[in-house]
Design an enzyme around this catalytic site. Structure first.
Site, PDB file in Angstrom:
ATOM      1  N   GLY A 108     -38.312 -16.517  -1.249  1.00 16.03           N
ATOM      2  CA  GLY A 108     -37.456 -16.318   0.069  1.00 16.03           C
ATOM      3  C   GLY A 108     -36.168 -16.888  -0.147  1.00 16.03           C
ATOM      4  N   PRO A 139     -26.248 -17.277  -3.078  1.00 15.95           N
ATOM      5  CA  PRO A 139     -25.186 -16.296  -3.031  1.00 15.95           C
ATOM      6  C   PRO A 139     -24.623 -15.819  -4.418  1.00 15.95           C
ATOM      7  CG  PRO A 139     -24.843 -18.198  -1.531  1.00 15.95           C
ATOM      8  CD  PRO A 139     -26.066 -18.554  -2.700  1.00 15.95           C
ATOM      9  N   LEU A 160     -21.821 -14.583  -5.380  1.00 15.45           N
ATOM     10  CA  LEU A 160     -20.546 -15.352  -6.107  1.00 15.45           C
ATOM     11  C   LEU A 160     -20.406 -16.790  -5.854  1.00 15.45           C
ATOM     12  CD1 LEU A 160     -17.848 -14.661  -7.180  1.00 15.45           C
ATOM     13  CD2 LEU A 160     -16.848 -14.384  -4.977  1.00 15.45           C
ATOM     14  N   GLY A 161     -20.143 -17.185  -6.906  1.00 16.09           N
ATOM     15  CA  GLY A 161     -20.051 -19.002  -7.005  1.00 16.09           C
ATOM     16  C   GLY A 161     -18.764 -19.413  -7.429  1.00 16.09           C
ATOM     17  N   LEU A 162     -18.639 -20.667  -7.454  1.00 13.79           N
ATOM     18  CA  LEU A 162     -17.346 -21.213  -8.140  1.00 13.79           C
ATOM     19  C   LEU A 162     -17.692 -21.797  -9.332  1.00 13.79           C
ATOM     20  CD1 LEU A 162     -14.541 -22.443  -7.854  1.00 13.79           C
ATOM     21  CD2 LEU A 162     -15.538 -24.505  -6.746  1.00 13.79           C
ATOM     22  N   GLY A 163     -17.257 -21.549 -10.553  1.00  8.66           N
ATOM     23  CA  GLY A 163     -17.483 -22.142 -11.674  1.00  8.66           C
ATOM     24  C   GLY A 163     -16.797 -23.649 -11.805  1.00  8.66           C
ATOM     25  N   ASP A 182     -21.439 -23.878  -9.141  1.00 10.39           N
ATOM     26  CA  ASP A 182     -22.048 -24.250 -10.397  1.00 10.39           C
ATOM     27  C   ASP A 182     -21.496 -25.416 -11.128  1.00 10.39           C
ATOM     28  OD1 ASP A 182     -23.866 -22.807 -12.416  1.00 10.39           O
ATOM     29  OD2 ASP A 182     -21.957 -23.514 -13.299  1.00 10.39           O
ATOM     30  N   TYR A 232     -20.143 -31.383 -17.653  1.00  9.92           N
ATOM     31  CA  TYR A 232     -18.851 -30.910 -17.447  1.00  9.92           C
ATOM     32  C   TYR A 232     -18.052 -32.334 -17.167  1.00  9.92           C
ATOM     33  CZ  TYR A 232     -20.710 -26.080 -16.999  1.00  9.92           C
ATOM     34  OH  TYR A 232     -21.426 -24.797 -17.286  1.00  9.92           O
ATOM     35  N   LYS A 255     -27.238 -28.358 -14.547  1.00  6.71           N
ATOM     36  CA  LYS A 255     -27.730 -28.168 -15.797  1.00  6.71           C
ATOM     37  C   LYS A 255     -28.061 -29.442 -16.659  1.00  6.71           C
ATOM     38  CE  LYS A 255     -24.900 -24.190 -15.902  1.00  6.71           C
ATOM     39  NZ  LYS A 255     -23.553 -24.555 -15.296  1.00  6.71           N
ATOM     40  N   HIS A 266     -29.677 -26.484 -20.264  1.00  7.89           N
ATOM     41  CA  HIS A 266     -28.257 -26.062 -20.548  1.00  7.89           C
ATOM     42  C   HIS A 266     -28.036 -24.857 -21.627  1.00  7.89           C
ATOM     43  CE1 HIS A 266     -23.688 -26.823 -19.462  1.00  7.89           C
ATOM     44  NE2 HIS A 266     -23.867 -25.663 -20.003  1.00  7.89           N
TER      45      HIS A 266
END
Ligand code: A2P
Length: 316
Positions: free
Chosen positions: A9, A13, A15-18, A43, A48, A77, A110
């Site tokens: 459930g 969303p 659309l996400g922010l990279g 994300d 990173y 990741k 990853h």
């Protein structure tokens, strides 16, 4: 916002922010700006190098009462140097500590590539470990354990192909819930889109804008996606930007998109793509641009003498 619904459930969303390539000092502001605009999906990844900064940005907003943890969807990741079962739990703990979170919404392997512990990017073939030595199923079983411990609500993979996902599912009985892969009109990933629909697996598109800020070590000579004639024509037809055409193209396939931006105006513009609807005929024109072109082609993992080839990464 539209979302990807999971079997329990939960909704991610669409659309996400990279945050890949969000540099030091930039990520903090970008994340806060994005949340204020309305982004609820961020994300991240250990590799990173900015999870501490992102964690601080989120923690400061929670403290200020601007957002609650449960309103956010946070992905991270597992880096390639932590595939051995004994390294997986410490790796998520490190990300959780850096992000100042008690749980992740989604944790992904990853890459289907293993490196010696402590290696970020390999400089020589000695820094690799073969998948015979550390099989992906060993890593996946350890991911399932993180899920049972409640450290992450959902688990999945990134840069995996259909055979590798089938293998993990058959061996463990636990199908990856998400696969995050490069996707845009030059790499439409039709096989994976069809497979994911059939299997009820989520897909997330990275580099949806063609990652024009990708680092020099992987730049190569590639066409600039946002300047493609068809993309530009459709942008003119709809009176939107080429970036919005590219984001809408992904979202309308039911795939999540995580465009990166560190610029407030572009963050807003990308978010406003949620109000864009491309015509079926325009989607078809974009699909016809496919040339199986990868901006992130995996050659980082195929240095001479390494156990990997482009075929072993993308095909086998
Ligand atoms: P910036 O961070 O300065 O906005 P991808 O998500 O495919 O990796 O692409 C990220 C690149 O696209 C970054 O260089 C980012 O720059 C740029 N970008 C993000 N949003 C837009 C936009 N709406 N228009 C033009 N370029 C954009």
């Amino acid at each position: 916002m539209q979302s990807i619904k999971f079997k329990n459930g939960d909704e991610m969303p669409l659309l996400g922010l990279g945050t890949w390539k969000s540099d030091e000092g930039e990520a903090y502001k970008a994340v806060q700006e994005a949340i204020r605009i309305g982004y609820r999906h961020i994300d991240c990844a250990f590799n990173y190098g900015n999870e501490r900064e992102i964690g601080q940005a989120i923690a400061d907003m929670i403290t200020a009462g601007e957002i609650r943890r449960k309103e956010l969807w946070i992905t991270s990741k597992l880096w390639n140097d932590s595939h051995r079962k004994e390294h997986v739990l410490p790796a998520i703990q490190r990300s959780l500590d850096d992000l100042q979170l008690e749980y992740l919404d989604l944790y992904l392997i990853h890459w289907p590539v293993a490196l010696k512990h402590g290696v970020g990017f390999p400089k020589s073939s000695e820094e690799f470990v073969s998948l015979e030595e550390v099989p992906l199923i060993e890593t996946w079983e350890a991911m399932i354990d993180l899920h049972s411990r409640g450290l992450t609500r959902h688990i999945g993979v990134s840069n995996f192909n259909v055979p590798k996902i089938k293998h993990l599912t058959e061996q463990s009985g636990f199908q990856p819930e998400m696969n995050q892969v490069e996707m845009h009109p030059y790499l439409t990933q039709n096989e994976l889109v069809n497979f994911a629909r059939e299997m009820g697996m989520g897909l997330t598109a990275y580099s949806p804008l063609g990652s024009n800020d990708r680092p020099a070590r992987i730049r190569g000579q590639r066409p600039v996606l946002m300047e493609d004639e068809v993309v530009v024509d459709i942008a003119k037809e709809e009176e939107i930007s080429p970036a919005q055409v590219l984001i809408a193209f992904i979202l309308q396939r039911g795939v999540a998109a995580i465009p990166k931006s560190s610029n407030p105006a572009r963050l807003r513009q990308n978010f406003e793509t949620l109000n864009v609807h491309l015509k079926e005929e325009q989607i078809q024109r974009l699909l016809q641009l496919n040339q199986d072109l990868r901006y992130i082609d995996g050659t980082t993992w195929t240095v001479p003498g390494s156990p990997n080839t482009l075929e072993s990464i993308w095909k086998l």
